[in-house]
Scaffold this active site. Structure first.
Site, mmCIF file in Angstrom:
data_model
loop_
_atom_site.group_PDB
_atom_site.id
_atom_site.type_symbol
_atom_site.label_atom_id
_atom_site.label_comp_id
_atom_site.label_asym_id
_atom_site.label_seq_id
_atom_site.Cartn_x
_atom_site.Cartn_y
_atom_site.Cartn_z
ATOM 1 C CD GLU A 1 2.280 4.841 -14.382
ATOM 2 O OE1 GLU A 1 1.154 5.152 -14.727
ATOM 3 O OE2 GLU A 1 2.550 4.235 -13.346
ATOM 4 C CB CYS B 1 5.339 -5.493 -10.666
ATOM 5 S SG CYS B 1 6.025 -6.166 -9.130
ATOM 6 C CB CYS C 1 1.470 2.377 -7.599
ATOM 7 S SG CYS C 1 2.530 1.063 -8.058
ATOM 8 C CB CYS D 1 7.806 8.351 -7.364
ATOM 9 S SG CYS D 1 7.165 6.696 -7.212
ATOM 10 C CB CYS E 1 0.424 -6.552 -4.631
ATOM 11 S SG CYS E 1 2.095 -6.996 -4.102
ATOM 12 C CB CYS F 1 -0.349 -2.974 -6.844
ATOM 13 S SG CYS F 1 0.923 -2.204 -7.851
HETATM 14 N N1 SAH Z 1 7.334 -2.977 -5.522
HETATM 15 C C1 SAH Z 1 7.749 -2.111 -4.486
HETATM 16 C C2 SAH Z 1 7.854 -0.670 -4.926
HETATM 17 C C3 SAH Z 1 6.781 -0.155 -5.854
HETATM 18 S S1 SAH Z 1 5.149 -0.066 -5.179
HETATM 19 C C4 SAH Z 1 6.855 -2.256 -3.271
HETATM 20 O O1 SAH Z 1 5.834 -2.917 -3.370
HETATM 21 O O2 SAH Z 1 7.234 -1.720 -2.238
HETATM 22 C C5 SAH Z 1 5.285 1.382 -4.147
HETATM 23 C C6 SAH Z 1 4.307 1.440 -3.005
HETATM 24 O O3 SAH Z 1 2.981 1.672 -3.522
HETATM 25 C C7 SAH Z 1 4.230 0.160 -2.201
HETATM 26 O O4 SAH Z 1 4.235 0.435 -0.826
HETATM 27 C C8 SAH Z 1 2.908 -0.417 -2.646
HETATM 28 O O5 SAH Z 1 2.381 -1.312 -1.725
HETATM 29 C C9 SAH Z 1 2.096 0.844 -2.821
HETATM 30 N N2 SAH Z 1 0.866 0.688 -3.601
HETATM 31 C C10 SAH Z 1 0.627 -0.115 -4.639
HETATM 32 N N3 SAH Z 1 -0.631 0.028 -5.093
HETATM 33 C C11 SAH Z 1 -1.203 0.973 -4.315
HETATM 34 C C12 SAH Z 1 -2.497 1.558 -4.275
HETATM 35 N N4 SAH Z 1 -3.432 1.197 -5.130
HETATM 36 N N5 SAH Z 1 -2.735 2.492 -3.333
HETATM 37 C C13 SAH Z 1 -1.767 2.864 -2.455
HETATM 38 N N6 SAH Z 1 -0.523 2.346 -2.441
HETATM 39 C C14 SAH Z 1 -0.249 1.404 -3.364
HETATM 40 FE FE1 SF4 Z 2 4.782 -5.041 -7.538
HETATM 41 FE FE2 SF4 Z 2 2.781 -3.389 -7.040
HETATM 42 FE FE3 SF4 Z 2 3.296 -5.411 -5.368
HETATM 43 FE FE4 SF4 Z 2 5.007 -3.310 -5.503
HETATM 44 S S1 SF4 Z 2 2.887 -3.284 -4.817
HETATM 45 S S2 SF4 Z 2 5.523 -5.512 -5.487
HETATM 46 S S3 SF4 Z 2 4.822 -2.812 -7.702
HETATM 47 S S4 SF4 Z 2 2.646 -5.614 -7.507
#
Ligand code: SAH
Ligand code: SF4
Length: 370
Positions: free
Chosen positions: A106, A126, A350, A119, A130, A133
């Site tokens: 995306e 990934c 995301c 973005c 997390c 996410c």
């Molecule tokens: N992997 C990297 C970059 C991609 S995620 C990272 O984790 O920084 C980009 C941002 O989106 C990160 O700060 C992540 O914690 C946040 N993010 C992921 N899932 C989310 C959600 N459901 N709501 C808000 N922010 C989210």
């Molecule tokens: Fe990966 Fe999502 Fe964690 Fe960023 S927030 S490191 S994209 S699992």
């Protein structure tokens, strides 16, 4: 893949999935080699056409027709739009792209009053896991190549131009962990800066906290911005939210951030997705303030209410809780900005659009423009 597979591309062994270079995988020298037999000024025209004019080969009408056809055949685009969604006001555009091997990613373009930002994704999926996410919930598919990353920016820049805007900023905050795909991400950064003409200060790499990557970044010549997705300022909570914290706990992460700040003298930002009753309490604000004080320069905190995802039950902090958390930080001397929860109406969180499409959920999908 199959049809496009051969081994002639430098680095092909490491990129099994796209063994034939796509349009933006080649650097200038590789394009010269690929267009052997063409005069040098033609190669320069092709290069400028792709990078400065953001053109498709077919649009490069100063080139002979045969060369345009050759470019089309030999340098295919990396991304096939599967779905495009636009929010009501037309200021957020989200693409779901398919790659050569069927993997999906995306890209989101956001028009703000004074700037346009894209973005981009750095991986399909990934591996960091997390739980909050959507990308993490879906798991890892593969790294993206440099060309697959650069083409996301080119397509967004084209769309911005069509909207009467100029794309100025790139954030690596789409799918994937950029520092887990360091070499290709860094090549893309260099291409965006050197060939697309974007200022390094307008490029932001966001990381979950991969310490070796932060240390490498500190040694690079280009001064890109670094965002660290912190979300919690004590190890127990952070490990629960961000499992990689078990490998690089806060003490180690903060030491790397401090060294980064000393090496670069640049502002560091912390991302903090506010999760209801989880990391939005007064004690969380206090811990964050204490952690920030260990750094040689103050960090800036970006607060984003958690976007809902299919696999995570807890909701984002409601608006009044977000404002309260920001006030606590303010009182503790920590700079924080509340970020608009961009595009929840088009599933622009995301990883969400991919998740919805795969689950067959209801997504307002319009026919892709390109
Ligand atoms: N992997 C990297 C970059 C991609 S995620 C990272 O984790 O920084 C980009 C941002 O989106 C990160 O700060 C992540 O914690 C946040 N993010 C992921 N899932 C989310 C959600 N459901 N709501 C808000 N922010 C989210
Ligand atoms: Fe990966 Fe999502 Fe964690 Fe960023 S927030 S490191 S994209 S699992």
């Amino acid at each position: 893949m199959g049809a496009r597979q051969n081994g002639t591309y430098p680095g092909a062994a490491a990129l099994r999935w796209t063994a034939v270079p796509t349009r933006y995988d080649l650097d200038r020298d590789a394009l010269v080699a690929r267009l052997a037999g063409e005069p040098r000024y033609r190669v320069d025209q092709v290069w400028d056409g792709l990078h400065r004019q953001l053109a498709e080969p077919a649009e490069l009408t100063t080139l002979p027709k045969a060369l345009r056809a050759r470019l089309d055949a030999e340098l295919p685009p990396a991304l096939t739009p599967v779905a495009t969604s636009t929010d009501r006001r037309g200021d957020t555009v989200k693409w779901l792209f398919a790659l050569d091997d069927g993997a999906r990613l995306e890209t989101v373009l956001m028009h703000y009053r004074d700037r346009s930002t894209v973005c981009v994704s750095s991986q399909a999926g990934c591996a960091m896991g997390c739980g909050f996410c959507a990308t993490g919930q879906a798991g890892f598919q593969r790294h993206l190549s440099t060309g697959e990353i650069v083409e996301q920016v080119v397509r967004a820049a084209r769309r911005a131009r069509d909207d009467g805007r100029r794309l100025g900023n790139v954030v690596f905050m789409g799918m994937g962990e950029p520092l887990a795909n360091y070499d290709r991400v860094w090549s893309a950064v260099e291409r965006l800066h050197g060939d697309l003409g974007l200022s390094a200060r307008h490029l932001t790499v966001s990381t979950v906290g991969l310490v070796p990557g932060i240390r490498r970044l500190a040694g690079e010549a280009l001064p890109v911005n670094l965002a660290v997705s912190l979300h919690a300022a004590n190890d127990d909570l952070r490990t629960a939210l961000v499992p990689i914290n078990a490998r690089y706990p806060l003490s180690v992460l903060m030491a790397a951030c401090a060294d980064y700040l000393r090496a670069k003298g640049r502002r560091l930002s912390f991302e903090w997705a506010l999760i209801d009753g989880t990391n939005d309490r007064a004690s969380d604000a206090r811990e964050l303030a204490e952690l920030s004080r260990t750094l040689p320069l103050p960090a800036h905190v970006n607060l984003i209410p958690l976007n809902p995802t299919p696999g995570y039950p807890t909701r984002g902090t409601p608006r009044d809780g977000v404002v309260r958390f920001r006030r606590w930080l303010d009182d503790l001397g920590v700079n924080a900005t509340i970020r608009r929860n961009r595009g929840t109406d088009i599933d622009a969180a995301c990883g969400q659009l991919a998740a919805r499409v795969e689950l067959g959920g209801r997504t307002r999908v319009t026919a892709p423009a390109r």
